[in-house]
Design a protein around this motif. Structure first.
Motif, PDB file in Angstrom:
ATOM      1  N   THR A  37       0.834  -1.161   0.110  1.00  0.00           N
ATOM      2  CA  THR A  37       0.124   0.002  -0.025  1.00  0.00           C
ATOM      3  C   THR A  37       0.815   1.130   0.058  1.00  0.00           C
ATOM      4  O   THR A  37       2.003   0.990   0.387  1.00  0.00           O
ATOM      5  CB  THR A  37      -1.153  -0.008   1.110  1.00  0.00           C
ATOM      6  OG1 THR A  37      -1.981   1.027   1.086  1.00  0.00           O
ATOM      7  CG2 THR A  37      -0.268   0.122   2.325  1.00  0.00           C
ATOM      8  N   SER A  38       0.233   2.378  -0.495  1.00  0.00           N
ATOM      9  CA  SER A  38       1.217   3.647  -0.457  1.00  0.00           C
ATOM     10  C   SER A  38       0.820   4.587   0.830  1.00  0.00           C
ATOM     11  O   SER A  38      -0.425   4.471   1.460  1.00  0.00           O
ATOM     12  CB  SER A  38       0.772   4.317  -1.686  1.00  0.00           C
ATOM     13  OG  SER A  38       1.266   3.756  -2.904  1.00  0.00           O
ATOM     14  N   VAL A  39       1.702   5.329   1.223  1.00  0.00           N
ATOM     15  CA  VAL A  39       1.458   6.375   2.361  1.00  0.00           C
ATOM     16  C   VAL A  39       1.835   7.836   2.010  1.00  0.00           C
ATOM     17  O   VAL A  39       2.361   7.874   0.824  1.00  0.00           O
ATOM     18  CB  VAL A  39       2.331   5.879   3.572  1.00  0.00           C
ATOM     19  CG1 VAL A  39       2.206   4.345   4.023  1.00  0.00           C
ATOM     20  CG2 VAL A  39       3.933   5.864   3.192  1.00  0.00           C
ATOM     21  N   ASP A  40       1.379   8.384   2.779  1.00  0.00           N
ATOM     22  CA  ASP A  40       1.442   9.993   2.145  1.00  0.00           C
ATOM     23  C   ASP A  40       2.809  10.769   2.657  1.00  0.00           C
ATOM     24  O   ASP A  40       2.899  11.738   3.478  1.00  0.00           O
ATOM     25  CB  ASP A  40       0.232  10.669   2.925  1.00  0.00           C
ATOM     26  CG  ASP A  40       0.176  12.218   2.420  1.00  0.00           C
ATOM     27  OD1 ASP A  40       0.584  12.265   1.302  1.00  0.00           O
ATOM     28  OD2 ASP A  40      -0.367  12.967   2.995  1.00  0.00           O
ATOM     29  N   LEU A  41       3.805   9.943   2.262  1.00  0.00           N
ATOM     30  CA  LEU A  41       5.154  10.475   2.126  1.00  0.00           C
ATOM     31  C   LEU A  41       5.635  10.446   0.878  1.00  0.00           C
ATOM     32  O   LEU A  41       5.590   9.135   0.492  1.00  0.00           O
ATOM     33  CB  LEU A  41       5.932   9.657   3.142  1.00  0.00           C
ATOM     34  CG  LEU A  41       7.581  10.211   3.121  1.00  0.00           C
ATOM     35  CD1 LEU A  41       7.865  11.436   3.604  1.00  0.00           C
ATOM     36  CD2 LEU A  41       8.448   9.118   4.058  1.00  0.00           C
TER      37      LEU A  41
END
Length: 283
Positions: free
Chosen positions: A33-37
């Motif tokens: 999954t992707s994260v907000d960095l």
């Protein structure tokens, strides 16, 4: 004309190696999954027919070792583009951290050049091109939660994970992905519950999601860098719901349902490591 694309970091909620393939790669099964960095990648046309990389980072290579450079060269060659491009990479993701920063930059470059050069490729077509740049690039082209198999090129979207806070900690050590895979032994692997993770995401069951995290590469990297285990222990002590190494490391992430707990983990680790980040999972 210029185009700017966001290039978010990824984390591995699960990472499993099933067997070593005849082509030398490992057959993988991962939930990512992707994260907000995120890095920000801006591509713009230039008159001279060459690829120019610019960045705010003092350690990022500016030549063909750079994944964004490789992505641009691939696009130019594949579609016979005879104009030049300048690629500006604003680095926010730690380098060589197990967060796919370079792969995400390459994916953002592919998406940006698709728009800049009006190639009208679908995301699926861009992802297929990305396979030639790196194993994590196809996932990064989509940038959403997925079950990832093969050597990283087979992407099955899973929908959004239960929203939570993520604390990322990158120790000051270097890890070679190739070395970690080369010494991986299948005799004593404890395989993560990938099916359970997929089911947890489908059911939006946060507790089950935190109970299903796992990474078969973690023990290999921890043997060489024991600080990773110490950081994991601190994260859980400070109140994280789960803690795991991402990719081949060395970055460790903690999942927290409540901001107050995430803040406590973040504050507790700031004195232990220089590179600590508190972010959200991406919708």
């Amino acid at each position: 004309m210029e185009v700017t694309e966001k290039a978010p970091a990824k984390i591995n909620l699960t990472l499993d190696a099933l067997y070593k393939r005849e082509d030398g790669y490992h057959e993988l099964e991962m939930v990512m999954t992707s994260v907000d960095l995120a890095d920000r990648v801006t591509v713009r046309s230039i008159e001279e027919n060459k690829i120019v990389i610019r960045t705010n980072s003092g350690v990022l290579p500016l030549d063909r070792r750079n994944h964004a450079y490789q992505a641009a060269r691939l696009m130019k060659k594949t579609f016979e583009i005879d104009t030049g491009v300048e690629i500006m990479i604003e680095k926010n993701i730690p380098i060589a951290a197990g967060l796919a920063g370079g792969s995400s930059d390459a994916a953002a470059t592919l998406r940006g050049l698709n728009k800049l050069w009006k190639l009208n490729l679908s995301l699926d077509e861009v992802a297929v091109l990305g396979e030639q740049v790196g194993s994590d690039v196809p996932f990064c082209v989509y940038g959403r939660t997925a079950l990832v198999t093969g050597r990283g090129e087979k992407i099955q979207p899973l929908g959004e994970i239960p929203q939570c806070w993520v604390v990322l900690v990158k120790p000051r050590v270097g890890v070679s992905t190739g070395t970690v895979f080369n010494v991986l032994s299948f005799d004593d692997l404890v395989h993560p519950d990938t099916a359970g993770m997929v089911q947890a995401i489908k059911e939006q069951d946060y507790v089950k999601m935190t109970q299903s995290v796992g990474n078969v590469l973690e023990h290999v990297t921890i043997e060489r860098h024991p600080d990773i285990e110490r950081i994991k222990t601190k994260m859980l002590t400070f109140g994280a719901d789960a803690a795991l190494m991402s990719g081949s490391g060395p970055t460790i992430f903690a999942l927290c349902s409540k901001y107050s707990r995430a803040q406590r983990v973040y504050n507790g680790l700031k004195g232990f490591c220089k590179e600590v980040y508190l972010v959200r999972t991406l919708k």
